[in-house]
Design a protein around this motif. Structure first.
Motif, PDB file in Angstrom:
ATOM      1  N   GLU A   1      -7.081 -12.495   2.874  1.00 50.69           N
ATOM      2  CA  GLU A   1      -7.677 -11.262   3.389  1.00 50.69           C
ATOM      3  C   GLU A   1      -7.186 -10.070   2.580  1.00 50.69           C
ATOM      4  O   GLU A   1      -5.982  -9.911   2.343  1.00 50.69           O
ATOM      5  CB  GLU A   1      -7.332 -11.077   4.870  1.00 50.69           C
ATOM      6  CG  GLU A   1      -7.908 -12.163   5.759  1.00 50.69           C
ATOM      7  CD  GLU A   1      -7.638 -11.894   7.233  1.00 50.69           C
ATOM      8  OE1 GLU A   1      -7.080 -10.816   7.552  1.00 50.69           O
ATOM      9  OE2 GLU A   1      -7.986 -12.754   8.056  1.00 50.69           O
ATOM     10  N   ASP A   2      -8.108  -9.209   2.170  1.00 51.25           N
ATOM     11  CA  ASP A   2      -7.804  -8.088   1.298  1.00 51.25           C
ATOM     12  C   ASP A   2      -7.049  -6.993   2.052  1.00 51.25           C
ATOM     13  O   ASP A   2      -7.574  -6.406   2.999  1.00 51.25           O
ATOM     14  CB  ASP A   2      -9.114  -7.526   0.731  1.00 51.25           C
ATOM     15  CG  ASP A   2      -8.889  -6.448  -0.321  1.00 51.25           C
ATOM     16  OD1 ASP A   2      -7.717  -6.168  -0.641  1.00 51.25           O
ATOM     17  OD2 ASP A   2      -9.901  -5.904  -0.814  1.00 51.25           O
TER      18      ASP A   2
ATOM     19  N   ALA B   1      -1.456  -3.029   7.478  1.00 44.88           N
ATOM     20  CA  ALA B   1      -0.917  -3.648   6.264  1.00 44.88           C
ATOM     21  C   ALA B   1       0.601  -3.588   6.268  1.00 44.88           C
ATOM     22  O   ALA B   1       1.286  -4.556   5.933  1.00 44.88           O
ATOM     23  CB  ALA B   1      -1.472  -2.941   5.023  1.00 44.88           C
TER      24      ALA B   1
ATOM     25  N   LEU C   1      -4.269 -10.018  -1.733  1.00 46.06           N
ATOM     26  CA  LEU C   1      -4.755 -10.848  -0.633  1.00 46.06           C
ATOM     27  C   LEU C   1      -3.589 -11.410   0.169  1.00 46.06           C
ATOM     28  O   LEU C   1      -2.642 -11.971  -0.395  1.00 46.06           O
ATOM     29  CB  LEU C   1      -5.608 -11.996  -1.168  1.00 46.06           C
ATOM     30  CG  LEU C   1      -6.788 -11.609  -2.076  1.00 46.06           C
ATOM     31  CD1 LEU C   1      -7.526 -12.860  -2.537  1.00 46.06           C
ATOM     32  CD2 LEU C   1      -7.739 -10.657  -1.354  1.00 46.06           C
TER      33      LEU C   1
ATOM     34  N   ARG D   1       0.801  -1.225   0.000  1.00 47.66           N
ATOM     35  CA  ARG D   1       0.000   0.000   0.000  1.00 47.66           C
ATOM     36  C   ARG D   1       0.834   1.275   0.000  1.00 47.66           C
ATOM     37  O   ARG D   1       0.395   2.302   0.521  1.00 47.66           O
ATOM     38  CB  ARG D   1      -0.984  -0.011   1.179  1.00 47.66           C
ATOM     39  CG  ARG D   1      -2.009  -1.126   1.084  1.00 47.66           C
ATOM     40  CD  ARG D   1      -3.062  -1.066   2.170  1.00 47.66           C
ATOM     41  NE  ARG D   1      -3.793   0.202   2.147  1.00 47.66           N
ATOM     42  CZ  ARG D   1      -4.877   0.443   2.888  1.00 47.66           C
ATOM     43  NH1 ARG D   1      -5.356  -0.519   3.678  1.00 47.66           N
ATOM     44  NH2 ARG D   1      -5.474   1.607   2.827  1.00 47.66           N
TER      45      ARG D   1
ATOM     46  N   GLU E   1      -6.883  -6.692  -6.628  1.00 50.01           N
ATOM     47  CA  GLU E   1      -6.863  -7.114  -5.234  1.00 50.01           C
ATOM     48  C   GLU E   1      -5.479  -7.610  -4.828  1.00 50.01           C
ATOM     49  O   GLU E   1      -4.761  -8.191  -5.643  1.00 50.01           O
ATOM     50  CB  GLU E   1      -7.847  -8.268  -5.010  1.00 50.01           C
ATOM     51  CG  GLU E   1      -9.305  -7.946  -5.179  1.00 50.01           C
ATOM     52  CD  GLU E   1     -10.161  -9.171  -4.910  1.00 50.01           C
ATOM     53  OE1 GLU E   1     -11.052  -9.087  -4.039  1.00 50.01           O
ATOM     54  OE2 GLU E   1      -9.921 -10.210  -5.556  1.00 50.01           O
TER      55      GLU E   1
ATOM     56  N   TYR F   1      -6.425  -4.144   0.982  1.00 52.90           N
ATOM     57  CA  TYR F   1      -7.023  -2.852   0.646  1.00 52.90           C
ATOM     58  C   TYR F   1      -8.461  -2.723   1.140  1.00 52.90           C
ATOM     59  O   TYR F   1      -9.161  -1.786   0.740  1.00 52.90           O
ATOM     60  CB  TYR F   1      -6.964  -2.627  -0.861  1.00 52.90           C
ATOM     61  CG  TYR F   1      -5.595  -2.210  -1.343  1.00 52.90           C
ATOM     62  CD1 TYR F   1      -5.246  -0.869  -1.482  1.00 52.90           C
ATOM     63  CD2 TYR F   1      -4.620  -3.166  -1.646  1.00 52.90           C
ATOM     64  CE1 TYR F   1      -3.983  -0.485  -1.924  1.00 52.90           C
ATOM     65  CE2 TYR F   1      -3.360  -2.794  -2.086  1.00 52.90           C
ATOM     66  CZ  TYR F   1      -3.041  -1.455  -2.221  1.00 52.90           C
ATOM     67  OH  TYR F   1      -1.775  -1.082  -2.643  1.00 52.90           O
ATOM     68  N   ASP F   2      -8.885  -3.619   2.000  1.00 59.43           N
ATOM     69  CA  ASP F   2     -10.212  -3.496   2.600  1.00 59.43           C
ATOM     70  C   ASP F   2     -10.316  -2.137   3.297  1.00 59.43           C
ATOM     71  O   ASP F   2      -9.434  -1.774   4.074  1.00 59.43           O
ATOM     72  CB  ASP F   2     -10.427  -4.632   3.608  1.00 59.43           C
ATOM     73  CG  ASP F   2     -11.857  -4.680   4.124  1.00 59.43           C
ATOM     74  OD1 ASP F   2     -12.343  -3.657   4.632  1.00 59.43           O
ATOM     75  OD2 ASP F   2     -12.476  -5.753   4.044  1.00 59.43           O
ATOM     76  N   PRO F   3     -11.368  -1.363   3.031  1.00 58.50           N
ATOM     77  CA  PRO F   3     -11.491  -0.026   3.628  1.00 58.50           C
ATOM     78  C   PRO F   3     -11.439  -0.022   5.154  1.00 58.50           C
ATOM     79  O   PRO F   3     -11.064   0.994   5.759  1.00 58.50           O
ATOM     80  CB  PRO F   3     -12.868   0.452   3.135  1.00 58.50           C
ATOM     81  CG  PRO F   3     -13.107  -0.321   1.880  1.00 58.50           C
ATOM     82  CD  PRO F   3     -12.464  -1.663   2.099  1.00 58.50           C
ATOM     83  N   SER F   4     -11.806  -1.135   5.761  1.00 60.96           N
ATOM     84  CA  SER F   4     -11.791  -1.201   7.233  1.00 60.96           C
ATOM     85  C   SER F   4     -10.401  -1.496   7.784  1.00 60.96           C
ATOM     86  O   SER F   4     -10.189  -1.452   9.001  1.00 60.96           O
ATOM     87  CB  SER F   4     -12.774  -2.271   7.711  1.00 60.96           C
ATOM     88  OG  SER F   4     -12.345  -3.568   7.318  1.00 60.96           O
ATOM     89  N   ARG F   5      -9.442  -1.777   6.895  1.00 61.35           N
ATOM     90  CA  ARG F   5      -8.103  -2.156   7.349  1.00 61.35           C
ATOM     91  C   ARG F   5      -7.200  -0.927   7.357  1.00 61.35           C
ATOM     92  O   ARG F   5      -7.069  -0.230   6.343  1.00 61.35           O
ATOM     93  CB  ARG F   5      -7.519  -3.224   6.422  1.00 61.35           C
ATOM     94  CG  ARG F   5      -6.230  -3.835   6.923  1.00 61.35           C
ATOM     95  CD  ARG F   5      -5.939  -5.127   6.204  1.00 61.35           C
ATOM     96  NE  ARG F   5      -4.959  -5.922   6.923  1.00 61.35           N
ATOM     97  CZ  ARG F   5      -4.810  -7.231   6.782  1.00 61.35           C
ATOM     98  NH1 ARG F   5      -5.599  -7.884   5.954  1.00 61.35           N
ATOM     99  NH2 ARG F   5      -3.894  -7.891   7.467  1.00 61.35           N
TER     100      ARG F   5
END
Length: 272
Positions: free
Chosen positions: A85-86, A97, A81, A66, A79, A88-92
């Motif tokens: 698990e992503d 990361a 992973l 990122r 993506e 770039y998930d907005p909740s992460r």
């Protein structure tokens, strides 16, 4: 930012993780530099990214933890992973990361005025991890040993990190990355500015670490790719088109029996 405490009972290395990039495309200010790149990087092994300059290898590497999104005007699709698990998930959180996917850059970048000891622990502050003095002492020694630097610096841990040689500084940066317990370590041409002796020591360190952390390395040195990696991906950008992966697979197969003529030409030095 919420702080956490480093538990001495968790000092053992974390489980290595598989990294899986799917259909990654990337742009800088509207200029497309990668086109639908997919690559699985197996857990606990070394994957080498090879190819001519300007084909998107370093951009791809920075996408994996990122860093790409921090560049003004940069965009990406696809993506990444980490064990499914992503990243770039907005909740992460981006710090989460970075903690799992560390980075060692082409040019050694220790904090020059900071001591060797504090350089190793710098990542703990950035990720808001607290630890006792004993735990810190143990962690510094462990990480410097893993980076192959402990015996050279153990009597001068309070000396500035910037006073070390180039090869020592690069190994200090590796130790700093290891201190936050990453599951993946990205390396962007870590030996390009080093002499042959320092390069050999870094390669030995990569070999020793590869059973504990998944490693992805960008290198222009074909012999190095053969020496340190088990898997290899050949990137290429032809005639102004975005970078793509021409071929990927076991390193031995990529060099001995490549399936694409362009791969054979590149690994045997006929272009690039």
């Amino acid at each position: 930012m919420t702080s956490t405490t480093l538990d001495p009972s968790t000092v053992d290395s974390p489980t290595t993780a598989e990294l899986d990039a799917r259909n990654i495309s990337a742009w800088f200010g509207g200029h497309k530099v990668l086109d639908r790149v997919s690559l699985r990087m197996p857990a606990g092994q070394v994957t080498a990214l090879i190819g001519p300059s300007g084909c998107g290898k370093s951009t791809f590497l920075r996408i994996l933890n990122r860093m790409h999104e921090l560049v003004p005007g940069a965009e990406l699709a696809g993506e990444v992973l980490l064990d499914g698990e992503d990243l770039y998930d907005p909740s992460r959180r981006i710090t989460d990361a970075r903690r799992h996917v560390g980075m060692v850059f082409q040019k050694p970048n220790p904090f020059p005025a900071m001591s060797i000891y504090d350089n190793v622990l710098a990542g703990l502050k950035l990720t808001a991890v607290r630890a006792s003095r004993r735990t810190k002492d143990d962690l510094v020694e462990e990480c410097l040993r893993k980076a192959g630097l402990w015996h050279e610096v153990q009597t001068r841990l309070r000396s500035p990190g910037g006073a070390l040689s180039g090869g020592q500084q690069q190994r200090l940066c590796i130790a700093r990355s290891l201190a936050v317990r990453p599951r993946v370590l990205l390396m962007d041409e870590p030996c390009s500015a080093l002499d042959p002796t320092s390069t050999r020591r870094i390669e030995e360190t990569i070999g020793e670490l590869s059973t504990e952390v998944t490693i992805v390395i960008v290198t222009h040195n074909m012999q190095q790719a053969q020496r340190v990696s088990q898997h290899c991906a050949f990137f290429l950008a032809e005639q102004g088109t975005p970078g793509v992966i021409v071929e990927h697979g076991l390193t031995s197969a990529m060099f001995d029996t490549p399936q694409d003529r362009r791969t054979a030409d590149y690994v045997h030095g006929r272009f690039g």
